[in-house]
Design an enzyme around this catalytic site. Structure first.
Site, mmCIF file in Angstrom:
data_model
loop_
_atom_site.group_PDB
_atom_site.id
_atom_site.type_symbol
_atom_site.label_atom_id
_atom_site.label_comp_id
_atom_site.label_asym_id
_atom_site.label_seq_id
_atom_site.Cartn_x
_atom_site.Cartn_y
_atom_site.Cartn_z
ATOM 1 N N GLN A 1 6.043 -0.085 -4.074
ATOM 2 C CA GLN A 1 5.567 0.322 -2.687
ATOM 3 C C GLN A 1 4.019 0.128 -2.475
ATOM 4 O OE1 GLN A 1 7.420 -0.161 0.032
ATOM 5 N NE2 GLN A 1 5.887 0.058 1.331
ATOM 6 N N LYS B 1 14.713 1.039 2.671
ATOM 7 C CA LYS B 1 14.922 0.000 1.620
ATOM 8 C C LYS B 1 15.969 0.437 0.804
ATOM 9 C CE LYS B 1 10.493 -2.244 1.611
ATOM 10 N NZ LYS B 1 8.789 -2.140 0.970
ATOM 11 N N ASP C 1 9.719 -8.909 -4.433
ATOM 12 C CA ASP C 1 8.614 -8.911 -3.337
ATOM 13 C C ASP C 1 7.766 -10.238 -3.225
ATOM 14 O OD1 ASP C 1 8.007 -6.941 -1.639
ATOM 15 O OD2 ASP C 1 7.069 -5.619 -3.109
HETATM 16 N N1 GUN Z 1 3.839 -2.318 1.723
HETATM 17 C C1 GUN Z 1 3.995 -2.610 2.954
HETATM 18 N N2 GUN Z 1 4.952 -3.757 3.128
HETATM 19 C C2 GUN Z 1 5.154 -3.901 1.852
HETATM 20 C C3 GUN Z 1 6.022 -4.717 1.098
HETATM 21 O O1 GUN Z 1 6.614 -5.717 1.784
HETATM 22 N N3 GUN Z 1 6.161 -4.404 -0.197
HETATM 23 C C4 GUN Z 1 5.675 -3.716 -0.752
HETATM 24 N N4 GUN Z 1 5.728 -3.634 -2.148
HETATM 25 N N5 GUN Z 1 4.824 -2.835 -0.396
HETATM 26 C C5 GUN Z 1 4.585 -3.092 1.142
#
Ligand code: GUN
Length: 295
Positions: free
Chosen positions: A98, A54, A121
């Protein structure tokens, strides 16, 4: 009949390039770069890999990446204080914590604390509510990526029968709402659904988001259906490196479907592209900057 493979990697690259062009204009106009803060608590190896990619995608788009790491035993209050600081920081346009979080931290409390207007998100209940009633807000990245792939493949979705397998808050439910917004006829199937193959057989569009390796078989599909496979399952094939498979049995499904996303290389790359898209949209809203392209 052999299905065409939907190239999520190419679609993601194209979206990332569009975002980068807009970011250059944003920087010229406002004198600053859009910023995304990503918070990782603990050392979960899969999460660490996601966070790294990311950050890389953010920088490649010309945006600023702020990475915050807290130890696995961090207190909930410490994380909440960090979220508060990021919510108040004018250089931060997007905040992503995350998941999963360690057991001493209430994930729902943390997500609710993120400023909804920075919640790229789309997990904050305020954004879930906005999406549910069609207000502008942040749509979670995986559902948004699925919708973009579907529209690129099928054009207008009006009147099509869509079956979603899985009812999670981060994938199944938001996809259902997005497809309803596109005037598809939506069925959400789940673990208690009776005669799932029969339900799936009605669908022009099938979205598989259950987390069961290769569960959906080719003979469940209506010929020509568009299949979006959200599953990422690591299966042990006994030779060290696990194999990555989706929720759809690709071999049999591609005999019947019209088009299908592969795993990997389908929905996955779109998720990160949509994250940087959401971050740019957030920055643009916050600065009153008008985007030239509809992303
Ligand atoms: N963990 C797995 N996929 C995601 C996501 O799209 N966002 C976040 N914050 N955590 C994750």
């Amino acid at each position: 009949m052999t299905a065409s493979t939907i190239d999520g990697k190419a679609a993601a690259l194209a979206l990332r390039e569009q975002v980068r062009d807009e970011v250059l204009r944003f920087r010229d106009t406002t004198g600053r770069a859009p910023g995304l803060a990503v918070v990782l608590v603990g050392e979960d190896p899969a999460s660490a890999i996601y966070v790294r990619s990311k950050g890389k995608a953010t920088r490649e788009a010309g945006m600023e990446s702020f990475e915050h790491k807290l130890p696995a035993d961090a207190a909930e209050d410490e994380l909440l204080a960090l979220v508060d600081r990021l919510s108040a920081d004018p250089t931060v346009d997007g905040i992503l914590v995350q998941l999963p979080l360690p057991p001493q931290i209430d994930a729902s409390k943390v997500i609710t604390r993120i400023d909804p207007d920075k919640d790229v998100d789309g997990f904050n209940p305020v954004n879930a509510g906005r999406v549910a009633i069609g207000l502008p807000g942040f749509v979670p990245c995986t559902p948004l990526g699925c919708l973009k792939l579907l529209k690129a493949e099928r054009g207008r979705l009006t009147g099509l029968d869509a079956v979603i397998i899985g009812r999670s808050n981060i994938v199944g439910k938001p996809i259902a709402l997005l497809l309803l917004g596109e005037s598809a006829t939506v069925t959400v199937a789940h673990s208690r659904t009776r005669d799932l193959p029969e339900v799936v057989r009605r669908a022009d569009i099938v979205i598989a988001a259950v987390g069961r390796p290769e569960m959906v078989k080719g003979d469940w599909l209506k010929p020509g259906a568009t299949v979006i496979d959200v599953g990422i399952n690591r299966i042990d094939v006994g030779e060290g490196t696990p194999r990555l498979v989706g929720d759809v049995d690709f071999a049999s499904a591609s005999e019947i479907a019209g088009a299908i996303t592969p795993v990997p290389g389908g929905v996955g790359p779109m998720t990160i592209a949509c994250l940087i898209r959401n971050t740019l949209v957030s920055a643009a809203r916050r600065e009153g900057f008008e985007l030239e392209t509809s992303l």
